[in-house]
Design an enzyme around this catalytic site. Structure first.
Site, PDB file in Angstrom:
ATOM      1  N   TYR A   1       0.812  -1.218   0.000  1.00 63.62           N
ATOM      2  CA  TYR A   1       0.000   0.000   0.000  1.00 63.62           C
ATOM      3  C   TYR A   1       0.843   1.264   0.000  1.00 63.62           C
ATOM      4  CZ  TYR A   1      -4.423  -2.357   0.484  1.00 63.62           C
ATOM      5  OH  TYR A   1      -5.524  -3.119   0.250  1.00 63.62           O
TER       6      TYR A   1
ATOM      7  N   LYS B   1       2.057 -14.090   5.615  1.00 64.13           N
ATOM      8  CA  LYS B   1       2.374 -15.093   4.591  1.00 64.13           C
ATOM      9  C   LYS B   1       3.900 -15.253   4.576  1.00 64.13           C
ATOM     10  CE  LYS B   1       1.194 -17.730   1.066  1.00 64.13           C
ATOM     11  NZ  LYS B   1       0.418 -18.969   1.205  1.00 64.13           N
TER      12      LYS B   1
ATOM     13  N   ASP C   1      -3.430 -17.612   4.183  1.00 63.11           N
ATOM     14  CA  ASP C   1      -4.426 -18.398   3.446  1.00 63.11           C
ATOM     15  C   ASP C   1      -5.151 -19.363   4.378  1.00 63.11           C
ATOM     16  OD1 ASP C   1      -1.989 -19.665   3.681  1.00 63.11           O
ATOM     17  OD2 ASP C   1      -1.992 -20.571   1.692  1.00 63.11           O
TER      18      ASP C   1
ATOM     19  N   ASP D   1      -6.855  -6.061   4.598  1.00 62.58           N
ATOM     20  CA  ASP D   1      -7.880  -5.621   3.655  1.00 62.58           C
ATOM     21  C   ASP D   1      -8.747  -6.818   3.256  1.00 62.58           C
ATOM     22  OD1 ASP D   1      -9.271  -3.949   1.987  1.00 62.58           O
ATOM     23  OD2 ASP D   1      -7.705  -3.779   0.469  1.00 62.58           O
TER      24      ASP D   1
HETATM   25  O1  LIG Z   1      -9.181   3.193  -0.930  1.00 62.68           O
HETATM   26  C1  LIG Z   1      -9.524   2.205  -1.565  1.00 62.68           C
HETATM   27  O2  LIG Z   1      -9.868   2.225  -2.733  1.00 62.68           O
HETATM   28  C2  LIG Z   1      -9.539   0.869  -0.948  1.00 62.68           C
HETATM   29  C3  LIG Z   1      -9.511   0.879   0.554  1.00 62.68           C
HETATM   30  C4  LIG Z   1      -9.998  -0.400   1.084  1.00 62.68           C
HETATM   31  O3  LIG Z   1     -10.335  -1.322   0.390  1.00 62.68           O
HETATM   32  C5  LIG Z   1     -10.117  -0.539   2.522  1.00 62.68           C
HETATM   33  O4  LIG Z   1      -9.800   0.377   3.251  1.00 62.68           O
HETATM   34  O5  LIG Z   1     -10.535  -1.604   2.979  1.00 62.68           O
HETATM   35 MG   LIG Z   2     -11.030  -3.030   1.580  1.00 59.44          MG
END
Ligand SMILES: O=C(O)CCC(=O)C(=O)O
Ligand SMILES: [Mg+2]
Ligand SMILES: NC(=O)C1=CN([C@@H]2O[C@H](COP(=O)(O)OP(=O)(O)OC[C@H]3O[C@@H](n4cnc5c(N)ncnc54)[C@H](OP(=O)(O)O)[C@@H]3O)[C@@H](O)[C@H]2O)C=CC1
Length: 425
Positions: free
Chosen positions: A161, A233, A286, A310
C-alpha cells in the site's frame, strides 16, 4: 488556522491530547467527510443517529460541533479544480484530531492513488481497527455467525500500500531492472519476463510492525481477551511477512514479558490487569481465511499486514452480514489523531438512491464516541442497532437475504433505517 473553504463552527472547542491522553470538551469540533457515491446518502442517515445518541445520553450537556472538510469528488466541486485531497483537509484533521468519513472513490489503474490510503499515510494513522461482531437476526451465510467475534488490527502505513510501483515498459522500470541486472543478477534471474514486467516494492519495517502489534496487545489487555493472532504469509515472503511475525513475537516479549509456549513459536503472557493468560500465536494468511470459517471461536484479536487486513476484513464482514455493517477506525495512539470510516467503498451503482445500509458508518461513529470516552452514547447506538434488526427493520442488503431464507422483514431506505435506530434508542 485560517482555511479557504472549511468553515470552522462558531461554537465548540478543539479536542487536544495531553500526556498521551485525549482531552475531550463537552462540545468537541469533529471533522467529517461526506464521501463519494453512496457517501452523501449514508452521511445524511448517520449524522442524526450520532447526534440523537449524544442528546439522549447527556441531555444536551454534550453536543458535537460538526465541521465539514472535503475530499474526493466534492473537493473537486468545492475547490473548482481537480484537487482530490486538499492540503487544508489534512491540516484541519491535524488540528482537530478526530474525524469521520464516508467512502471515497479510487479510480482503477492510472490517475490518483487511493485518497483513503493517502489520508491514513499522510496522517500516520498506523492502526486500522476493524471489529467484527454479530448482531442477532442479521442474515449470514455461515451456520454460527454468533461465534465470530474478532477485531482486526491492520497495519495501515506500509506493505504494498506504500504505492511504490513502476509500470511495465516505463523508463523507470527499465532503470530498476538494469540496476537489478548489474547489482543483483541472481534476483534479476528470478524475474520470469523482465521485458514486460511491472515492479512493486513491499516495505515492512520493525518500527511499523511493532507499534501495530503493541496496539493490538494493548487492546487484548484492556478488554481481557484470550489471544492475539499474527496473520502473515511468511512462508513465502520471509523478510517482509515472515519478519512481521518475528517482530510481533519480539514486541510481545520485550514490552509485555511474553514467553515462548512449549518451546515456541507461540508465546504466552499474563494480562497485567487481570492476571489471565493471553496467547500470542500466528497463522499463515491463506489458512486463516479458512480458519475464520471453520473455527472462528478460536480467534479474537488479529494483528496483520496491510493487504492481508484488507482481504480479511471484507471476508470476516461477510460472515456477520456483509460490509454494510462493518465499521472501522484509523488511529495513531501517540498523536491521538483518528479517522473513523466504514470498511466498504462508495457502492456507486446505488448512489443517490437512499438505499444502502448506513450501519458501517453509524457503527464507525459508535467507535468514535467510545474513543472520545462517551460510552453511554455509544451503548445507545449498539442497543438501537440490536433492537432495530431484531424487529426485522432492515435495508435492502439484509432484506434480500432474509426474504430468501423465508423470514419476515420490512425493507427500509437508508434514511428510514437511521430514523428507526433513533426510535429504538
Ligand atoms: O481506498 C480504496 O480504494 C480501498 C480501501 C480499502 O479497500 C479498505 O480500506 O478496505
Ligand atoms: Mg477493503
Ligand atoms: N475506505 C473507502 O473509502 C473505500 C473505498 N473504496 C472505493 O469504492 C469504490 C467502489 O468499490 P467496490 O469495489 O465496488 O466496493 P464497494 O464496497 O463500494 O461495493 C461492493 C459491494 O458491496 C456491497 N456494499 C457496499 N457498501 C454497502 C452498503 N453501505 N450497504 C450495503 N451493501 C454495500 C454492495 O453489494 P451488492 O452489489 O451485492 O448489493 C456493493 O455492490 C472504488 O473506487 C474503491 O476503490 C473501496 C473500499 C474502501
Amino acid at each position: 488556522m485560517a482555511y479557504q473553504h472549511i468553515k470552522v463552527p462558531e461554537w465548540g472547542e478543539k479536542i487536544t491530547i495531553k500526556n498521551g491522553k485525549l482531552q475531550v470538551p463537552d462540545q468537541p469540533i469533529i471533522a467529517f467527510i461526506e464521501g463519494d457515491g453512496t457517501g452523501p446518502d449514508i452521511w445524511n442517515a448517520s449524522q442524526p443517529v450520532l447526534d440523537a445518541a449524544v442528546e439522549k445520553a447527556y441531555g444536551g450537556q454534550r453536543k458535537i460541533a460538526w465541521m465539514e472538510v472535503f475530499a474526493g469528488e466534492k473537493a473537486n466541486e468545492v475547490y473548482g479544480e481537480p484537487i482530490w485531497l486538499p492540503q487544508e483537509t489534512l491540516d484541519a484533521i491535524d488540528e482537530y484530531l478526530v474525524a469521520i468519513k464516508g467512502p471515497l472513490t479510487t479510480p482503477v489503474g492510472g490517475g490518483i492513488r487511493s485518497i483513503n490510503v493517502a489520508l491514513r499515510q499522510k496522517l500516520d494513522l498506523y492502526a486500522c481497527v476493524r471489529p467484527v461482531r454479530y448482531f442477532e437476526g442479521v442474515p449470514s451465510p455461515v451456520k454460527h455467525p454468533e461465534l465470530v467475534n474478532m477485531i482486526i488490527y491492520r497495519e495501515n502505513t506500509e506493505d504494498i500500500y506504500a504505492g511504490i510501483e513502476w509500470p511495465a515498459g516505463s523508463d523507470d522500470v527499465k532503470k530498476i531492472l538494469e540496476w537489478l541486472r548489474t547489482e543483483f543478477p541472481e534476483a534479476y534471474g528470478k524475474i520470469r519476463f523482465p521485458d514486460t514486467a511491472g515492479l512493486g516494492l513491499k516495505p515492512v519495517s520493525a518500527e511499523g510492525t511493532k507499534r501495530l502489534v503493541e496496539a493490538a496487545i494493548n487492546y487484548a489487555i484492556e478488554q481481557d481477551l484470550p489471544s492475539v493472532t499474527l496473520v502473515h504469509k511468511g512462508n513465502i515472503m520471509k523478510f517482509t511477512e515472515g519478519a512481521f511475525r518475528d517482530w510481533g513475537y519480539e514486541v510481545a516479549r520485550e514490552k509485555f514479558g511474553a514467553q515462548p509456549l512449549d518451546g515456541g513459536p507461540w508465546h504466552v503472557m499474563k494480562n497485567p490487569r487481570t492476571g489471565r493468560e493471553i496467547v500470542i500465536k500466528d497463522v499463515i494468511a491463506d489458512a486463516m481465511l479458512q480458519q475464520i470459517l471453520t473455527r472462528p471461536a478460536e480467534y479474537s484479536v488479529i494483528a496483520t499486514l496491510n493487504l492481508n487486513g484488507d482481504y480479511l476484513s471484507d471476508a470476516l464482514a461477510a460472515e456477520v452480514g456483509g460490509i454494510g455493517i462493518a465499521p472501522g477506525a484509523n488511529i495513531n495512539y501517540q498523536t491521538g489523531k483518528a479517522i473513523f470510516e466504514a470498511t466498504h467503498g462508495t457502492a456507486p451503482k446505488y448512489a443517490g438512491q437512499d438505499k444502502v445500509n448506513p450501519s458501517s458508518v453509524i457503527l464507525s461513529g459508535e467507535m468514535m464516541l467510545r474513543y472520545l470516552g462517551w460510552d453511554e452514547a455509544a451503548d445507545l447506538i449498539i442497543k438501537a442497532m440490536s433492537e432495530t434488526i431484531k424487529a426485522g427493520l432492515v435495508t435492502y442488503d439484509f432484506h434480500r437475504l432474509m426474504v430468501a431464507e423465508g423470514r419476515e422483514a420490512k425493507l427500509l431506505k437508508c434514511s428510514e433505517f437511521g430514523q428507526a435506530l433513533i426510535e429504538h434508542m
